[in-house]
Design an enzyme around this catalytic site. Structure first.
Site, PDB file in Angstrom:
ATOM      1  N   ASP A 291       0.834  -1.199   0.000  1.00 19.69           N
ATOM      2  CA  ASP A 291       0.000   0.000   0.000  1.00 19.69           C
ATOM      3  C   ASP A 291       0.869   1.249   0.000  1.00 19.69           C
ATOM      4  O   ASP A 291       2.059   1.213   0.358  1.00 19.69           O
ATOM      5  CB  ASP A 291      -0.915   0.019   1.226  1.00 19.69           C
ATOM      6  CG  ASP A 291      -2.020  -1.030   1.134  1.00 19.69           C
ATOM      7  OD1 ASP A 291      -2.295  -1.501   0.021  1.00 19.69           O
ATOM      8  OD2 ASP A 291      -2.590  -1.375   2.195  1.00 19.69           O
ATOM      9  N   TYR A 355       5.935  -9.440   7.628  1.00 20.98           N
ATOM     10  CA  TYR A 355       5.482  -8.072   7.877  1.00 20.98           C
ATOM     11  C   TYR A 355       5.801  -7.674   9.309  1.00 20.98           C
ATOM     12  O   TYR A 355       5.918  -8.518  10.198  1.00 20.98           O
ATOM     13  CB  TYR A 355       3.964  -7.964   7.685  1.00 20.98           C
ATOM     14  CG  TYR A 355       3.473  -8.188   6.282  1.00 20.98           C
ATOM     15  CD1 TYR A 355       3.287  -7.121   5.405  1.00 20.98           C
ATOM     16  CD2 TYR A 355       3.153  -9.466   5.842  1.00 20.98           C
ATOM     17  CE1 TYR A 355       2.803  -7.318   4.134  1.00 20.98           C
ATOM     18  CE2 TYR A 355       2.671  -9.681   4.564  1.00 20.98           C
ATOM     19  CZ  TYR A 355       2.499  -8.609   3.712  1.00 20.98           C
ATOM     20  OH  TYR A 355       2.024  -8.823   2.449  1.00 20.98           O
ATOM     21  N   TYR A 427      -4.077  -9.853   3.371  1.00 23.65           N
ATOM     22  CA  TYR A 427      -4.182  -8.434   3.717  1.00 23.65           C
ATOM     23  C   TYR A 427      -3.977  -8.286   5.224  1.00 23.65           C
ATOM     24  O   TYR A 427      -4.833  -8.702   6.027  1.00 23.65           O
ATOM     25  CB  TYR A 427      -5.542  -7.878   3.309  1.00 23.65           C
ATOM     26  CG  TYR A 427      -5.750  -7.798   1.807  1.00 23.65           C
ATOM     27  CD1 TYR A 427      -5.372  -6.660   1.096  1.00 23.65           C
ATOM     28  CD2 TYR A 427      -6.319  -8.855   1.103  1.00 23.65           C
ATOM     29  CE1 TYR A 427      -5.571  -6.576  -0.272  1.00 23.65           C
ATOM     30  CE2 TYR A 427      -6.526  -8.786  -0.269  1.00 23.65           C
ATOM     31  CZ  TYR A 427      -6.146  -7.640  -0.946  1.00 23.65           C
ATOM     32  OH  TYR A 427      -6.332  -7.558  -2.299  1.00 23.65           O
TER      33      TYR A 427
END
Length: 470
Positions: A291, A355, A427
């Site tokens: 993003d 992440y 996500y």
């Protein structure tokens, strides 16, 4: 086998073109093959004509000639004239005078004249194999290629529609297309002039020629450069976005730039390469995307930059990488030349990812609760419906992904960091906030507290061997 000579009645094909109809038979040039076939047929016709005349001369004076014999004479006459029109020399048309006394009626007699000059161009090749035409096309090819750097090329022939239709009409199972023969003959002239290798599998440039009007067009194949990029700051999208208001035309809202964002990872990487390689356009292909508010850190994200129609193909990759890195916003490493299949691999093969999420909770959260959360996340299967925020540009479906492992770090009573190793395509923001129940289970659901992802970084996009060492 039977050779179909009837095509010559409708189309006066030259020796080369008639030979091309049987180009897959016996090793010979199309010209020699066609000339030999016509000559053999002419000999046969003359023999048949003499035999038929002798038979008629034996017919009693007051008797009618057999209609079958007349039909045979008609067929012989038509084919002899057809061969004559195609330029076959030595045909004794005067023999046909001997059958005039029989008042034979020929369906196509008006189309032929014994003394007709055979100066019409062949309806198939139209003289494109004449040396002056091939030399002119070769000259145009050399001129078109003069602006480009390349190591390999391939010549292709483009036929106008009417000649394609003609080929389809007269095609035999043994025919060689005129495209193949012209390409072969042109190559004999072009290769010594260009002094580059011919590559039928992966040429740098494909040269398309129209031999009938001598026009040349180039299909310049792209250069692919692969590596890994890091996005060091937030607020930059991966690819260029047109302004939502003007759709790229330029308006007051975008300060007449046509852009929604002033720059992107794609533009920062592409600019130095485009300047040096002089491509017409470019495209960035990444192994997924982050993003706009997410950084890409660690070893970086695999990417391929495709430079389309480059005039320069050989460049100093490390030097251009250094220019990209001077931006301070994007850094590229492990830069090397790639191939087209790299695009498919990066875009379509799954890549596991790690992440780092900064989780903020609406209520206080304890060390014990976070520790228990981490246990629950290990090897956990997630059902994730397309997030609401991207539903306008993604298919609405439920994706099944897996979290393999997670590591916590407490910041304060309301905040903690969560390092997550998981499948690509998961996500993370929605894994944390649940997206109104569209992602289940989620961190919010497992903690029974409303949580959001305040900041997010991609620490690594893993190659297969990397993933095994997490």
């Amino acid at each position: 086998m039977n050779i179909d000579y009837s095509v010559l009645k409708k189309y006066p094909l030259c020796d080369r073109c008639f030979g091309r109809l049987y180009g897959k038979l016996i090793r010979s040039s199309n010209f020699d093959r066609g000339h030999a076939l016509k000559l053999a047929k002419a000999i046969e016709l003359e023999e048949d004509l003499r035999t038929a005349l002798e038979k008629m001369n034996e017919t009693p004076e007051n008797s009618e000639v057999n209609p079958t014999d007349l039909e045979k004479l008609e067929e012989i006459k038509e084919l002899m004239y057809a061969l004559h029109k195609t330029g076959t020399s030595g045909i004794k048309l005067d023999l046909i005078d001997d059958i005039e006394k029989y008042e034979t009626k020929f369906k196509n007699e008006a189309e032929y004249e014994k003394n007709e000059e055979c100066d019409e161009l062949c309806p198939w090749c139209k003289g494109i194999f004449e040396p002056e035409n091939i030399e002119k096309v070769a000259e145009n090819v050399v001129e078109a290629l003069s602006e480009y750097e390349f190591d390999s090329f391939l010549v292709g022939t483009k036929l106008p529609k009417r000649f394609k239709e003609l080929e389809n009409e007269i095609e035999t199972p043994f025919m060689e297309s005129i495209r193949q023969e012209f390409g072969r003959e042109l190559g004999k002239v072009v290769v010594p002039l260009i002094k580059r290798r011919v590559d039928k599998e992966n040429p740098d440039i494909v040269v398309m020629v129209n031999p009938y009007n001598q026009k040349v067009t180039l299909q310049v194949n792209p250069v692919f450069i692969k590596g890994r990029y890091k996005k060091l700051v937030r607020g930059i999208p991966q690819s260029h976005w047109d302004c939502r208001s003007c759709r790229g035309k330029g308006c007051e809202k975008c300060n007449f730039t046509g852009k929604q964002y002033m720059t992107s990872v794609e533009e920062i990487i592409a600019e130095p390469f485009m300047d040096v390689m002089k491509g017409s356009s470019e495209a960035l292909h990444g192994a997924g995307r982050e993003d706009i508010d997410v950084r890409m850190l660690g070893h970086g994200r695999p990417f391929v930059i495709e430079i389309k129609e480059p005039k320069i193909r050989k460049v100093n990759l490390e030097e251009l990488a250094s220019k990209v890195n001077e931006s301070g916003n994007v850094e590229i490493i492990n830069v090397e030349y790639g191939v087209k299949k790299d695009v498919h691999f990066f875009k379509n093969e799954p890549h596991k990812k790690t992440y780092l999420a900064h989780v903020e909770c609406e209520e206080k959260v304890s060390n014990e609760e976070v520790a228990e959360l981490v246990k629950k996340l290990e090897d956990l299967t997630i059902d994730q419906r397309t997030p609401d925020r991207v539903s306008h540009r993604r298919a609405d479906l439920v994706r099944v992904r897996k979290v393999y492992k997670a590591w916590p770090h407490m910041i304060d009573d309301y905040n903690f960091e969560l390092k997550i190793f998981c499948d690509g395509g998961l996500y993370i923001k929605e894994l944390i906030n649940s997206d109104e129940g569209r992602t289940t289970p989620s961190v919010s659901e497992l903690l029974n507290k409303k949580c959001i992802c305040k900041f997010l970084d991609v620490l690594d996009v893993h190659d297969y061997e990397d993933a095994e060492n997490i």
